[in-house]
Design an enzyme around this catalytic site. Structure first.
Site, PDB file in Angstrom:
ATOM      1  N   SER A 142      76.652  -9.248   0.101  1.00  0.00           N
ATOM      2  CA  SER A 142      75.544  -8.537  -0.521  1.00  0.00           C
ATOM      3  C   SER A 142      75.818  -8.371  -2.024  1.00  0.00           C
ATOM      4  CB  SER A 142      75.341  -7.192   0.186  1.00  0.00           C
ATOM      5  OG  SER A 142      74.141  -6.580  -0.198  1.00  0.00           O
ATOM      6  N   VAL A 194      78.519  -5.250  17.313  1.00  0.00           N
ATOM      7  CA  VAL A 194      77.332  -5.488  18.145  1.00  0.00           C
ATOM      8  C   VAL A 194      76.379  -6.414  17.402  1.00  0.00           C
ATOM      9  CG1 VAL A 194      75.320  -4.440  19.253  1.00  0.00           C
ATOM     10  CG2 VAL A 194      77.526  -3.239  19.267  1.00  0.00           C
ATOM     11  N   ASP A 214      67.151 -11.664   5.821  1.00  0.00           N
ATOM     12  CA  ASP A 214      68.079 -10.981   6.734  1.00  0.00           C
ATOM     13  C   ASP A 214      67.778  -9.494   6.850  1.00  0.00           C
ATOM     14  OD1 ASP A 214      69.009  -9.849   4.382  1.00  0.00           O
ATOM     15  OD2 ASP A 214      71.021 -10.719   4.492  1.00  0.00           O
ATOM     16  N   HIS A 250      71.292  -8.447   7.903  1.00  0.00           N
ATOM     17  CA  HIS A 250      72.207  -8.218   6.784  1.00  0.00           C
ATOM     18  C   HIS A 250      73.558  -7.664   7.232  1.00  0.00           C
ATOM     19  CE1 HIS A 250      72.751  -8.133   2.474  1.00  0.00           C
ATOM     20  NE2 HIS A 250      73.172  -6.885   2.511  1.00  0.00           N
TER      21      HIS A 250
END
Length: 358
Positions: free
Chosen positions: A126, A334, A302, A324
């Site tokens: 990011s 997860v 995303d 993201h």
């Protein structure tokens, strides 16, 4: 009716964005790290150390409990890599004397001093990709490669959306109050309780307008032409130092049909009755933010960064079924049934760096 529908979508997106922000992507420049795993092999044993660089709202370890790069550092270490995790301001611009870029540069120098290495491999998620580009631009001799994951090199349409919403308050008080709360949050979740937080500066940094300015101030051969949705060169030479450039990103959020001027979105990372929709609150949150982006002409994304914005250097893939946070194996490992394993993808990439001699 259309305006009312858009207002409801916007309101829900802001609420869900605030819910997911603590997990998205301070300058605690200590060399403390988690105990190194016993290396099972040398698959990821690069010539130069690897530094993982977190993004917006991040830290090396949330509240000193949960790793931002969940399960990734230990996995790389178990395959022979020397891996360090930067701990920068979670909310701050990348340039300027107090910016994340200078914080990362100081950390790079500490890693080099501790290891005796002459260069590092930077892997940023990011905003961390923009931060990594700063170091490569101002201290090119210290960098061997820059890899960006889900980085908004062209800005984020969702950041534009949030900025536009805040501008609707003529008093400006909402921006001030929200920023104050976010800054406190950034200090609390930082493993070093870093007080150098500026949420409004961070928001501006990630807008499409400000990243255009950033790209002019810190150009890179890895960027394609503005507006082209194309990547740039796979290598660059800055001040006589060559950098290998890579990127990848998720595009789980895809546009569907348009009704009454509003385009729907679907999350391709999840299957029917997917457990991720229940156990990982960021899954639905990032579907909502991704829908906002699609309605601002981002295309596939995303949830926070579009495919076009993520392109940089040699593009490994833009087809991963990730949102993201999936890109860094969050929330707590997860992910949807259709999502690839981000730990394995990063491990394979570090082996790629090894084979390139860096």
């Amino acid at each position: 009716m259309v305006r009312s529908m858009r207002s409801r979508v916007a309101a829900r997106a802001v609420a869900w964005a605030l819910a997911v922000m603590p997990l998205a992507g301070a300058a605690g420049l200590t060399m403390a790290a988690s105990p190194a795993a016993v290396a099972a092999d040398t698959y990821a044993a690069t010539r130069y150390p690897v530094i993982l660089v977190h993004g917006l709202a991040g830290t090396d370890k949330f509240a000193n409990v949960v790793d931002y790069w969940y399960g990734i550092q230990s996995d790389l270490q178990s395959h022979g890599a020397k891996v360090y995790v930067a701990n920068l301001s979670g909310f701050q611009s990348d340039d300027g004397p107090n910016g994340r870029g200078e914080q990362l540069l100081a950390y790079v120098k500490q890693v080099l001093a501790a290891t005796g290495a002459t260069k590092v491999n930077l892997i940023g998620h990011s905003q961390g990709g923009l931060t990594s580009r700063y170091v490569a631009a101002v201290a090119p001799q210290l960098v061997a490669s820059v890899t960006t994951i889900g980085t908004p090199h062209r800005g984020s349409e969702f950041a534009d959306f949030v900025q536009d919403v805040l501008k609707t308050d003529p008093t400006g008080l909402s921006s001030t109050v929200i920023a104050a709360f976010v800054n406190v949050f950034g200090t609390l979740v930082s493993s070093s309780h870093n007080t150098d937080q500026d949420a409004l500066a961070a928001l501006r940094t990630l807008t499409t307008a400000q990243t255009a300015t950033y790209n002019r101030n810190f150009p890179s051969a890895g960027l394609g032409a503005p507006g082209s949705c194309q990547t740039g060169a796979a290598t660059e030479t800055v001040g006589g130092s060559q950098h290998l450039l890579y990127s990848w990103g998720g595009t789980a959020i895809q546009p569907t049909s348009t009704v009454l001027g509003v385009t729907g979105a679907t999350d391709t990372s999840t299957g029917t009755l997917d457990v991720a929709n229940v156990t990982d609150p960021s899954t639905l949150a990032l579907l909502a933010t991704g829908a906002v982006m699609i309605n601002r002409a981002s295309g596939q994304n995303d949830g926070l960064v579009s495919r076009c914005s993520s392109l940089f250097g040699q593009v490994i893939s833009t087809s991963y079924h990730w949102n993201h946070l999936d890109e860094i194996n969050q929330l707590l490992g997860v992910r949807g049934a259709n999502a690839e394993d981000p730990v394995a993808v990063i491990r394979t990439h570090v082996n790629r760096l090894k084979l390139q001699g860096v």
